[in-house]
Design a protein around this motif. Structure first.
Motif, mmCIF file in Angstrom:
data_model
loop_
_atom_site.group_PDB
_atom_site.id
_atom_site.type_symbol
_atom_site.label_atom_id
_atom_site.label_comp_id
_atom_site.label_asym_id
_atom_site.label_seq_id
_atom_site.Cartn_x
_atom_site.Cartn_y
_atom_site.Cartn_z
ATOM 1 N N ALA A 1 0.830 -1.207 0.000
ATOM 2 C CA ALA A 1 0.000 0.000 0.000
ATOM 3 C C ALA A 1 0.863 1.254 0.000
ATOM 4 N N ARG A 2 1.888 1.261 0.829
ATOM 5 C CA ARG A 2 2.764 2.442 0.898
ATOM 6 C C ARG A 2 3.593 2.598 -0.362
ATOM 7 N N GLU A 3 4.082 1.484 -0.904
ATOM 8 C CA GLU A 3 4.920 1.566 -2.100
ATOM 9 C C GLU A 3 4.173 2.210 -3.264
ATOM 10 N N TRP A 4 2.882 1.869 -3.417
ATOM 11 C CA TRP A 4 2.114 2.395 -4.549
ATOM 12 C C TRP A 4 1.662 3.835 -4.351
ATOM 13 N N ALA A 5 1.572 4.291 -3.108
ATOM 14 C CA ALA A 5 0.980 5.600 -2.844
ATOM 15 C C ALA A 5 1.695 6.729 -3.589
ATOM 16 N N ASP A 6 2.987 6.597 -3.787
ATOM 17 C CA ASP A 6 3.757 7.663 -4.443
ATOM 18 C C ASP A 6 3.692 7.582 -5.970
ATOM 19 N N TRP A 7 2.970 6.590 -6.503
ATOM 20 C CA TRP A 7 2.905 6.417 -7.959
ATOM 21 C C TRP A 7 1.530 6.773 -8.526
ATOM 22 N N VAL A 8 0.634 7.225 -7.638
ATOM 23 C CA VAL A 8 -0.711 7.649 -8.036
ATOM 24 C C VAL A 8 -0.846 9.136 -7.712
ATOM 25 N N GLN A 9 -1.406 9.892 -8.635
ATOM 26 C CA GLN A 9 -1.540 11.328 -8.427
ATOM 27 C C GLN A 9 -2.328 11.638 -7.161
ATOM 28 N N GLU A 10 -1.910 12.689 -6.470
ATOM 29 C CA GLU A 10 -2.607 13.123 -5.268
ATOM 30 C C GLU A 10 -4.062 13.436 -5.598
ATOM 31 N N GLY A 11 -4.971 12.938 -4.791
ATOM 32 C CA GLY A 11 -6.385 13.187 -4.990
ATOM 33 C C GLY A 11 -7.097 12.176 -5.862
ATOM 34 N N VAL A 12 -6.342 11.301 -6.533
ATOM 35 C CA VAL A 12 -6.943 10.256 -7.364
ATOM 36 C C VAL A 12 -7.307 9.071 -6.478
ATOM 37 N N PRO A 13 -8.516 8.530 -6.598
ATOM 38 C CA PRO A 13 -8.895 7.386 -5.757
ATOM 39 C C PRO A 13 -7.933 6.213 -5.929
ATOM 40 N N TYR A 14 -7.457 5.699 -4.804
ATOM 41 C CA TYR A 14 -6.499 4.584 -4.818
ATOM 42 C C TYR A 14 -6.772 3.701 -3.616
ATOM 43 N N GLU A 15 -6.781 2.392 -3.845
ATOM 44 C CA GLU A 15 -7.021 1.434 -2.770
ATOM 45 C C GLU A 15 -6.094 0.243 -2.940
ATOM 46 N N ALA A 16 -5.446 -0.164 -1.878
ATOM 47 C CA ALA A 16 -4.631 -1.378 -1.850
ATOM 48 C C ALA A 16 -5.375 -2.427 -1.043
ATOM 49 N N VAL A 17 -5.562 -3.610 -1.632
ATOM 50 C CA VAL A 17 -6.413 -4.631 -1.037
ATOM 51 C C VAL A 17 -5.622 -5.925 -0.834
#
Length: 319
Positions: free
Chosen positions: A268-284
């Motif tokens: 979850a943390r690794e991907w957070a920096d690869w998605v634009q701020e404010g764009v919906p993102y979920e790690a499951v």
């Protein structure tokens, strides 16, 4: 005589297509089209597999969303293309654009190497064919390629993913895998499967298909060239992306094996920096002992989340 694997229609309820593309690759795909205006979901397989990996998931999606399920160039059924994720992704979108008429929304979904192609295409969304608009990404059991290489300083990760640097050395790897047996090697790749007994049973019929494909030298070479690109141009492009602020700009879900990838990294943390701020993102995370091959081992869990994601994306209405 049984039908050759490269000629089989793995999805009798879908249309099997053979589509030439500008890359030089002829892409084999399986499609279901609900008509103009309906969104299209891609299902892109990874290593060392074929589109057959989606056999459990497809029946749950059929009739709900249009489907585009390609065979990766170089993996024994579609013919090879330049092996970078950007080039392969462009070939797949070219085939999709040819097969589906009208302006269409596309949700990218893939597993393993296929998820890496989806990541590349999601970042490059503005460069998609003019009749296609990418509106979502659903990535299965990966972290970004650059992150994966960076984590090789951890001995446990380097040991678990030893095949990455091996396969990236194409001539050495092709010779070694031929001597060892391509099918035997492919069978060994399923060490990344989990410990869930039901999940392992769900894998069984697929393994024989993948082993049959990897008995061919062209598949050994094509897949090694995929990993060579993953150690070179793919990483270079991701370094440039991060430096210049190019990130995924569409709603994104990442599902991962809690016992596998999730035990080695904070996905979850690794991907957070690869998605634009404010764009919906979920790690499951997917638990219950399921391993890397989630579309087979945990197809019911994946299907449920996939359908939920499709419903959540603005403008997507499922039949």
């Amino acid at each position: 005589m049984s039908e050759p694997l490269e000629a089989r229609n793995f999805f009798p309820a879908l249309q099997r297509n053979v589509t030439p593309t500008p890359s030089g690759s002829t892409v084999v795909s399986y499609t279901s089209d609900l008509g103009d205006g309906k969104p299209i979901l891609t299902l892109i397989h990874g290593y060392p597999q074929s589109a057959f990996i989606w056999r459990h998931i497809t029946p749950t999606l059929l009739g709900k969303v249009s489907l585009f399920i390609p065979e990766l160039p170089g993996y024994g059924i579609s013919t090879p293309s330049p092996p970078s994720k950007r080039s392969v992704g462009a070939a797949l979108l070219a085939a999709l654009s040819t097969l589906f008429s009208g302006p269409r929304h596309v949700i990218l979904s893939g597993h393993d190497r296929g998820a890496r192609i989806c990541h590349r295409l999601a970042v490059d969304a503005a460069s998609a064919p003019p009749n296609l608009k990418i509106i979502g990404a659903f990535l299965l059991d990966i972290v970004p390629t650059k992150v994966q290489w960076d984590r090789f300083s951890d001995p446990a990760i380097a040991r678990g993913y030893f095949h990455w640097p091996l396969l990236a050395n194409v001539e050495l790897a092709v010779g070694m895998l031929k001597a060892y047996g391509g099918g035997r090697w492919a069978r060994g790749a399923f060490r990344l499967a989990g410990k869930n007994e039901e999940g392992l049973r769900r894998l069984e019929d697929g393994v024989e298909v993948y082993v049959g494909l990897f008995d061919k030298e062209e598949v050994i070479r094509g897949s090694c060239e995929d990993y060579e690109a993953g150690a070179g141009v793919d990483v270079e492009e991701q370094v440039a992306d991060q430096r210049e602020g190019r990130k995924i700009g569409v709603p994104t879900v990442v599902m991962f094996s809690e016992a596998g990838l999730g035990a080695r990294m904070d996905v979850a943390r690794e991907w957070a920096d690869w998605v634009q701020e404010g764009v919906p993102y979920e790690a499951v995370p997917v638990g219950e002992g399921y391993g890397h091959y989630l579309p087979e081992e945990a197809h019911d869990i994946v299907s449920e989340k996939m359908i939920s994601f499709l419903k959540e994306i603005e403008g997507v209405e499922l039949n």
